[in-house]
Design an enzyme around this catalytic site. Sequence first.
Site, short mmCIF file in Angstrom:
data_model
loop_
_atom_site.label_atom_id
_atom_site.label_comp_id
_atom_site.label_asym_id
_atom_site.label_seq_id
_atom_site.Cartn_x
_atom_site.Cartn_y
_atom_site.Cartn_z
N ALA A 176 3.24 3.00 3.09
CA ALA A 176 4.61 2.59 2.75
C ALA A 176 4.93 1.21 3.32
O ALA A 176 5.99 0.99 3.89
CB ALA A 176 5.61 3.63 3.22
N ASN A 177 4.00 0.29 3.17
CA ASN A 177 4.19 -1.06 3.68
C ASN A 177 3.31 -2.01 2.88
O ASN A 177 2.28 -1.61 2.35
CB ASN A 177 3.80 -1.10 5.16
CG ASN A 177 4.32 -2.34 5.84
OD1 ASN A 177 4.99 -3.16 5.25
ND2 ASN A 177 3.99 -2.48 7.11
N CYS A 216 0.85 -1.17 0.00
CA CYS A 216 0.00 0.00 0.00
C CYS A 216 0.89 1.24 0.00
O CYS A 216 1.69 1.42 0.92
CB CYS A 216 -0.91 -0.02 1.22
SG CYS A 216 -2.02 1.39 1.29
N ARG A 217 0.77 2.06 -1.00
CA ARG A 217 1.69 3.20 -1.12
C ARG A 217 1.39 4.29 -0.10
O ARG A 217 2.23 5.14 0.15
CB ARG A 217 1.66 3.76 -2.52
CG ARG A 217 0.34 4.33 -2.94
CD ARG A 217 0.38 4.87 -4.33
NE ARG A 217 0.60 3.77 -5.25
CZ ARG A 217 0.04 3.66 -6.42
NH1 ARG A 217 -0.76 4.59 -6.86
NH2 ARG A 217 0.27 2.63 -7.19
N TRP A 218 0.21 4.30 0.51
CA TRP A 218 -0.11 5.36 1.46
C TRP A 218 0.47 5.10 2.84
O TRP A 218 0.67 6.03 3.60
CB TRP A 218 -1.62 5.55 1.55
CG TRP A 218 -2.16 6.09 0.27
CD1 TRP A 218 -2.12 7.39 -0.14
CD2 TRP A 218 -2.76 5.36 -0.77
NE1 TRP A 218 -2.67 7.50 -1.38
CE2 TRP A 218 -3.07 6.27 -1.80
CE3 TRP A 218 -3.07 4.03 -0.97
CZ2 TRP A 218 -3.69 5.90 -2.98
CZ3 TRP A 218 -3.68 3.66 -2.14
CH2 TRP A 218 -3.98 4.58 -3.12
#
Length: 135
Positions: free
Chosen positions: A5-6, A1-3
């Site tokens: 960062a994991n 998930c790019r929001w």
Amino acid sequence: CRWVANCIGRRNYRIFLAFVASTLALCAFVCAASIVYVLKLAHAQDNPRDVFNNRAASFIVSSVLVLFTFLNMWFPFGVLGFHAFLVWNNQTTNEMLKGEYRIKQNPYSRGGFRNCATLICTSAPPSAIDWRLKV
């Protein structure tokens, strides 16, 4: 998930849902508290025009905060609703987007309540990475 960062997977899905739910709760709390503050400012004095003269900056900032949090509250609400749908159907995002179980039934689904209970009440599976090994 790019929001966040994991990578969101089996081991940290509960933590991700708690993060999204707490973000939604924070937005709702800030919006409600700002509305209460704006209403207190409006009713603080006998003449409503005095609010704009004496406390204009507080009134404007609080009003902008109400608008900002109300508009941005819908993003975590949508994410939480989408992931609640995925948990209810016991699907991953990838399976849902590809349409894996549109025609055939999901063989891994145990029913909505059991899927939710499995996510909430069971412990996380052990890690596949052995951190004690030397590289």
